[in-house]
Motif scaffolding. Structure first.
Motif, PDB file in Angstrom:
ATOM      1  N   GLY A  84       0.757  -1.292  -0.130  1.00 60.68           N
ATOM      2  CA  GLY A  84      -0.060   0.082  -0.084  1.00 60.68           C
ATOM      3  C   GLY A  84       0.819   1.286  -0.112  1.00 60.68           C
ATOM      4  O   GLY A  84       1.857   1.176  -0.256  1.00 60.68           O
ATOM      5  N   GLU A  85       0.236   2.264   0.364  1.00 55.89           N
ATOM      6  CA  GLU A  85       1.129   3.788   0.451  1.00 55.89           C
ATOM      7  C   GLU A  85       1.122   4.127   1.747  1.00 55.89           C
ATOM      8  O   GLU A  85      -0.041   4.557   2.410  1.00 55.89           O
ATOM      9  N   PHE A  86       2.060   4.018   2.647  1.00 55.96           N
ATOM     10  CA  PHE A  86       2.351   4.522   3.871  1.00 55.96           C
ATOM     11  C   PHE A  86       1.631   6.101   4.137  1.00 55.96           C
ATOM     12  O   PHE A  86       1.891   6.815   3.414  1.00 55.96           O
ATOM     13  N   GLY A  87       0.835   5.910   5.051  1.00 53.03           N
ATOM     14  CA  GLY A  87      -0.035   7.171   5.591  1.00 53.03           C
ATOM     15  C   GLY A  87      -0.952   7.670   4.718  1.00 53.03           C
ATOM     16  O   GLY A  87      -1.574   8.727   5.015  1.00 53.03           O
ATOM     17  N   ALA A  88      -1.230   7.047   3.672  1.00 51.16           N
ATOM     18  CA  ALA A  88      -2.368   7.242   2.747  1.00 51.16           C
ATOM     19  C   ALA A  88      -3.647   6.976   3.435  1.00 51.16           C
ATOM     20  O   ALA A  88      -3.804   5.712   4.176  1.00 51.16           O
ATOM     21  N   ASP A  89      -5.018   7.333   2.807  1.00 52.65           N
ATOM     22  CA  ASP A  89      -6.252   6.777   3.179  1.00 52.65           C
ATOM     23  C   ASP A  89      -6.290   5.748   2.051  1.00 52.65           C
ATOM     24  O   ASP A  89      -6.382   6.028   0.776  1.00 52.65           O
ATOM     25  N   MET A  90      -6.194   4.339   2.529  1.00 50.78           N
ATOM     26  CA  MET A  90      -6.408   3.354   1.614  1.00 50.78           C
ATOM     27  C   MET A  90      -7.694   2.630   1.416  1.00 50.78           C
ATOM     28  O   MET A  90      -8.154   2.444   2.952  1.00 50.78           O
ATOM     29  N   GLN A  91      -7.957   1.814   0.466  1.00 47.61           N
ATOM     30  CA  GLN A  91      -9.144   1.008   0.566  1.00 47.61           C
ATOM     31  C   GLN A  91      -8.544  -0.314   0.319  1.00 47.61           C
ATOM     32  O   GLN A  91      -7.850  -0.538  -0.815  1.00 47.61           O
ATOM     33  N   VAL A  92      -8.745  -1.351   1.310  1.00 42.82           N
ATOM     34  CA  VAL A  92      -8.108  -2.607   0.894  1.00 42.82           C
ATOM     35  C   VAL A  92      -9.329  -3.559   0.502  1.00 42.82           C
ATOM     36  O   VAL A  92     -10.183  -3.819   1.498  1.00 42.82           O
ATOM     37  N   HIS A  93      -9.024  -4.182  -0.451  1.00 37.99           N
ATOM     38  CA  HIS A  93      -9.983  -5.339  -0.963  1.00 37.99           C
ATOM     39  C   HIS A  93      -9.508  -6.580  -0.823  1.00 37.99           C
ATOM     40  O   HIS A  93      -8.056  -6.776  -1.342  1.00 37.99           O
ATOM     41  N   LEU A  94      -9.925  -7.798  -0.341  1.00 39.15           N
ATOM     42  CA  LEU A  94      -9.378  -8.861  -0.160  1.00 39.15           C
ATOM     43  C   LEU A  94     -10.287  -9.989  -0.044  1.00 39.15           C
ATOM     44  O   LEU A  94     -11.821 -10.018   0.233  1.00 39.15           O
ATOM     45  N   VAL A  95     -10.075 -11.362  -0.565  1.00 36.75           N
ATOM     46  CA  VAL A  95     -10.721 -12.616  -0.588  1.00 36.75           C
ATOM     47  C   VAL A  95     -10.090 -13.532   0.419  1.00 36.75           C
ATOM     48  O   VAL A  95      -8.913 -13.963  -0.108  1.00 36.75           O
ATOM     49  N   ASN A  96     -10.442 -13.233   1.773  1.00 41.06           N
ATOM     50  CA  ASN A  96      -9.696 -14.139   2.676  1.00 41.06           C
ATOM     51  C   ASN A  96     -10.208 -15.727   2.381  1.00 41.06           C
ATOM     52  O   ASN A  96     -11.025 -15.996   2.229  1.00 41.06           O
TER      53      ASN A  96
END
Length: 145
Positions: A123-135
């Motif tokens: 990801g990008e350190f310190g950014a507002d991130m949206q994380v998508h995953l299929v656990n």
């Protein structure tokens, strides 16, 4: 240093609608840096991430590591994982590393991971991130150094 490891069939991180990191089968790891962490802490966590046996073998037992299957590693900085949640109803972040130390150690972990494994994304350190995953499982472990 903490790493919340999730075995995934696929994962990606977006910043401002743009994909900045993605992997297919492998691990998504949310990483928190704490004030006393060092390069040695990052090295220890990385060794665990690459070698922790969370993938199934032919008998369906967790006997294979990320290295064994050649899966992807997606590292995402997440200081909230270091929060102190023991008292009250609001988290305290006094147990998280200052941003400069967090960035330095996360970047070190990422660079070492790229030297030792492929593919590696982040990801990008310190950014507002949206994380998508299929656990996959779901399988999730909290690793600490």
């Amino acid at each position: 240093m903490k790493g919340l490891l999730q075995r995934v069939r696929g994962a990606r991180v977006e910043v401002a609608g743009k994909i900045v990191g993605a992997v297919d089968q492998g691990l998504l790891v949310l990483v928190a840096v704490e004030p006393d962490d060092t390069h040695a802490s990052a090295d220890k966590l990385l060794n665990k991430l690459l070698n922790y046996r969370v993938f199934s073998d032919e008998q369906g037992k967790m006997n294979r590591s990320l290295k064994d299957i050649g899966g992807g590693l997606l590292l995402v900085s997440q200081f909230t994982l270091a929060a102190d949640t023991q008292n009250g109803l609001r988290p305290s972040f006094s147990t998280a590393a200052p941003p400069a130390l967090g960035a330095e150690l996360f970047d070190y972990l990422l660079s070492q991971a790229r030297l030792l494994h492929d593919p590696v994304a982040s990801g990008e350190f310190g950014a507002d991130m949206q994380v998508h995953l299929v656990n996959d499982g779901p399988v999730t472990f909290l690793l600490q150094t």
